[in-house]
Design an enzyme around this catalytic site. Structure first.
Site: not given
Length: 214
Positions: A37, A63-66
């Site tokens: 990531r 970038i979204s939360h995992p």
């Protein structure tokens, strides 16, 4: 960029955290374990890349939360060889997760800067999705129908054009709502063309915009 033992250790810790949050699909976890990531973030954020937080990636996007990536992917449950349309390439991280799971990915981005940047990173990782620059509300009808559609930005409504491009038996994962929070929707198209809509809690996404940014 290097993917060191330290990075892999941080990734393993993140995967354990995702299990704690209820992500049970091993194929999703395996894919996220394999993808660095930190490649998708600015160097200043490398040490925080495996925290369960979102980061700015430019032009007002994130970038979204995992956890969000894992949750949407688990709901979609893409199978190897299935044709998946992604609306909002963004950093390219979600795109890469889908590719790692063996899906045939068609991804659309409306921000030219992100389109160029994500294309380079995805290519460096060895993935070969079909990437497009354009209006996500319109989808990509020339390659329809799709087994699944995943929308990675908050939509004020469920776009009819995307529903039309969904294969009977297919499903779309889309956060719906205006404002700071959206409700995650799973839209399943029945064989007769009717829709089954299920809701899966509150999330926070950047808004889905109509006009293409040059």
């Amino acid at each position: 960029m290097e993917d060191s033992f330290k990075h892999k250790g941080m990734r393993k810790k993140l995967i354990e955290e995702l299990r704690y949050f209820g992500i049970t699909e091993e194929r999703v976890l395996d894919a996220m374990m394999k993808i660095p990531r930190h490649f998708f973030l600015d160097l200043a954020f490398v040490e925080q890349a495996y925290s369960n937080v979102a980061f700015q990636i430019g032009v007002g996007q994130t970038i979204s939360h995992p956890r969000t990536v894992a949750y949407q992917t688990q709901l979609l449950n893409p199978q190897r060889g299935q044709k998946i349309l992604e609306i909002g390439t963004g950093s390219g991280y979600q795109t890469s997760v889908l590719c790692e799971m063996g899906a045939r990915v068609y991804s659309m981005e409306r921000q030219k800067e992100l389109f160029i940047k994500s294309r380079k990173i995805i290519s460096q990782l060895g993935y070969t999705p079909k990437l497009f620059f354009g209006d996500g509300y319109k989808g990509m009808p020339s390659y329809a129908p799709y087994d699944g559609i995943i929308v990675t930005c908050g939509a004020p409504f469920i776009p009819e054009a995307l529903v039309e491009q969904l294969k009977p038996g297919g499903k779309m994962i889309i956060p719906v709502g205006e404002g700071a929070k959206q409700i995650m929707h799973q839209v399943t198209k029945n064989p007769d063309g009717t829709l089954q809509v299920d809701q899966f809690g509150e999330f926070s996404f950047v808004p889905m915009l109509e006009k293409v940014a040059k």
